[in-house]
Design a protein around this motif. Structure first.
Motif, PDB file in Angstrom:
ATOM      1  N   TYR A  55       0.827  -1.209   0.000  1.00 21.97           N
ATOM      2  CA  TYR A  55       0.000   0.000   0.000  1.00 21.97           C
ATOM      3  C   TYR A  55       0.863   1.261   0.000  1.00 21.97           C
ATOM      4  N   PHE A  56       1.996   1.223   0.700  1.00 21.38           N
ATOM      5  CA  PHE A  56       2.826   2.401   0.878  1.00 21.38           C
ATOM      6  C   PHE A  56       3.789   2.622  -0.288  1.00 21.38           C
ATOM      7  N   LYS A  57       3.715   1.808  -1.339  1.00 22.10           N
ATOM      8  CA  LYS A  57       4.575   1.980  -2.499  1.00 22.10           C
ATOM      9  C   LYS A  57       4.001   2.949  -3.520  1.00 22.10           C
ATOM     10  N   SER A  58       2.769   3.357  -3.329  1.00 21.02           N
ATOM     11  CA  SER A  58       2.112   4.271  -4.272  1.00 21.02           C
ATOM     12  C   SER A  58       2.115   5.686  -3.707  1.00 21.02           C
ATOM     13  N   ILE A  59       2.514   6.633  -4.532  1.00 19.11           N
ATOM     14  CA  ILE A  59       2.531   8.032  -4.084  1.00 19.11           C
ATOM     15  C   ILE A  59       1.122   8.560  -3.855  1.00 19.11           C
ATOM     16  N   TRP A  60       0.149   7.992  -4.574  1.00 19.22           N
ATOM     17  CA  TRP A  60      -1.234   8.430  -4.398  1.00 19.22           C
ATOM     18  C   TRP A  60      -1.745   8.047  -3.015  1.00 19.22           C
ATOM     19  N   ASN A  61      -1.325   6.896  -2.521  1.00 19.80           N
ATOM     20  CA  ASN A  61      -1.742   6.491  -1.179  1.00 19.80           C
ATOM     21  C   ASN A  61      -1.123   7.404  -0.116  1.00 19.80           C
TER      22      ASN A  61
END
Length: 523
Positions: free
Chosen positions: A311-317
């Motif tokens: 989950y924390f690999k996406s900048i949008w998250n």
């Protein structure tokens, strides 16, 4: 908040895949609609508690206390103060005249004063104004040995360690004796330093004549010394016509270099927030905001549990989490402001003979306005980029993933129209679909040469064909895994370049079609 576009992969039938895709598109649209409602609600909260009266109240008060000149000296006002003499002229002139309004313009007595001043006849002076001075000790700097015979005293710049806490002068009243702070107001950040609360403090009288005598006495007894580093003038007003408090602070800093630097703060805030029907509507929007915050937080917690570290690999998250954090901070600030107003506002209004410290409440109100402004900024950033760009190009990849190729129907229609025009006017012979399927790439290239296409056009067509086959081979597969995968940066770039090339091809076909139509119109 609206989630990034996603697609469900599974080895199901085409009917199930199509149904699943429709469900996901419907869900995405619902989420976008929900987020749009959230943005509208947030905008109402942000702009609903401000109005033009705040600007006009600040403007008239700043004009009165900053731009009014000393009688007989047009260039001497608070902004132009450069010396101690100018400072006392301002205190005994424009400040005194601006604070005490006890009669109309025709010298008739104001009605229903109740021992209070009515600035501009409409603004009640709450309590009494306060004047506060901070000093530094002697020998807080070192004089070079060659000049010690000329200068035995040295007063450095203001810091909390250099501050003078001893009594001075007459040592009989609070203005000559150091007082510690008993307020929760934040420290003041000035031009030359950060000044803490406390100091040598005195309050003005309800009587204009007594206040003037006080200023004269302080001037004659040298209340301002070489160690003086800053003087604060604080007072608060209330305008019942527009239900606004105006908290005013005038600051005069005395740098170690000599001279005076002036600054000011005018805060028009709405501390009595729930008075009219519109105010109650704003209160309902605040409740709605809290409900949205709870729903969005629950969604993000579920996503974190589902995807875990991925989950924390996406900048949008990360943008999602930042927005949630800002929302929680805004709610906390708003709650704290309301609680403090409920606890202290009544006490401040009762103390008419003392200084009413509304500066503390105004600062927290300004903090809330700032944090809600930052929140709405990131909310719109997230709406524009996360909900539009990421969704759009994820849909392109989704089409490949479920076995539906993006054939760009508009381009096909133009190509077919172009062929139909050639056949209709007998500029090109009609061909059967079976012949089209059996011809190889070499035959098509030969035919193109015979029909007059140049080598550059033929090479571009072959390159586009190879590129399309490579992308279809990469994305089009019947063995589809059952998971959610975001669009990577490399995939995004390839799909974007492919779309650009298709747009160029479409533009070329349009040019060809226009040439044919001009030839037809010339017949």
């Amino acid at each position: 908040m609206a989630e990034a576009s996603r697609w469900h992969r599974g080895g199901a039938s085409k009917h199930k895949l199509h149904y699943r895709k429709e469900v996901e598109i419907t869900t995405t649209l619902q989420e976008l609609l929900l987020y749009f409602i959230f943005l509208i609600n947030l905008c109402i909260l942000t702009f609903g508690m401000v109005n033009p009266h705040m600007y006009y109240l600040n403007k008239v008060m700043s004009s009165l206390f900053l731009d009014t000149s000393v009688p007989g000296e047009e260039r001497t006002n608070f902004k132009s103060i450069r010396s101690v003499t100018d400072f006392w002229k301002f205190m005994e002139g424009p400040l005194l005249e601006g604070l005490y309004w006890d009669s109309w313009y025709n010298n008739q007595q104001l009605y229903n004063l109740k021992n209070s001043s009515r600035i501009y006849y409409e603004n009640i002076l709450l309590g009494v104004p306060r004047v506060r001075q901070l000093k530094v000790r002697n020998n807080t700097c070192k004089v070079y040995s060659s000049f010690q015979s000329l200068m035995s005293e040295c007063y450095g710049k203001y810091t909390s360690t250099n501050e003078d806490l001893s009594n001075f002068g007459l040592q009989i009243n609070t203005e000559w004796r150091y007082s510690t702070s008993n307020t929760n107001s934040p420290w003041h950040w000035g031009f030359l330093g950060v000044y803490r609360n406390g100091g040598y403090i005195f309050t003005l009288s309800k009587s204009k004549s007594e206040t003037k005598n006080k200023f004269i006495d302080l001037r004659l007894n040298s209340w301002i010394t070489r160690g003086t580093r800053v003087i604060f003038i604080d007072f608060s007003l209330y305008n019942a016509n527009v239900n606004l408090f105006c908290i005013i602070r005038l600051v005069a800093e005395f740098p170690a270099t000599g001279g005076i630097l002036t600054s000011w703060q005018f805060y028009s805030v709405k501390l009595l927030r729930y008075v009219s029907y519109y105010d109650y509507f704003i209160a309902s929007c605040e409740i709605t905001f809290c409900i949205f915050l709870f729903v969005f937080t629950t969604q993000e917690v579920k996503k974190i549990k589902e995807f875990k570290s991925a989950y924390f690999k996406s900048i949008w998250n990360w943008l999602e989490l930042l927005l949630l954090l800002l929302c929680f901070v805004a709610v906390s600030f708003n709650t704290y402001c309301n609680v403090q107003i409920f606890l202290f506002l009544g006490q401040l209004l009762k103390s008419t003979e003392q200084y009413s410290d509304f500066y503390f409440l105004a600062c927290w109100h300004i903090y809330y306005n700032n944090i809600i402004a930052i929140t709405i900024f990131f909310a719109w950033i997230k709406n524009m980029f996360l909900a539009i760009i990421n969704d759009t190009y994820s849909e392109v990849k989704a089409d490949y993933s479920i076995g539906r190729r993006p054939d760009f129907e508009l381009g096909k229609m133009i190509k077919q129209s172009y062929k139909n025009v050639l056949e209709k006017f007998r500029l090109k012979k009609a061909q059967k679909d079976e012949d089209k399927k059996t011809k190889g790439s070499g035959d098509l290239a030969e035919q193109a040469r015979r029909e007059g296409f140049d080598e550059n056009e033929i090479q571009k067509a072959e390159q586009m064909k190879k590129w399309k086959e490579r992308l279809e081979k990469k994305y089009y597969s019947t063995e589809i895994q059952d998971d959610y995968q975001p669009v990577t940066q490399e995939e995004f770039r390839e799909l974007f370049l492919y779309a650009v090339e298709l747009e160029k091809e479409l533009h070329y076909i349009n040019l060809k079609l226009n040439q044919v139509m001009r030839k037809v119109s010339a017949l």
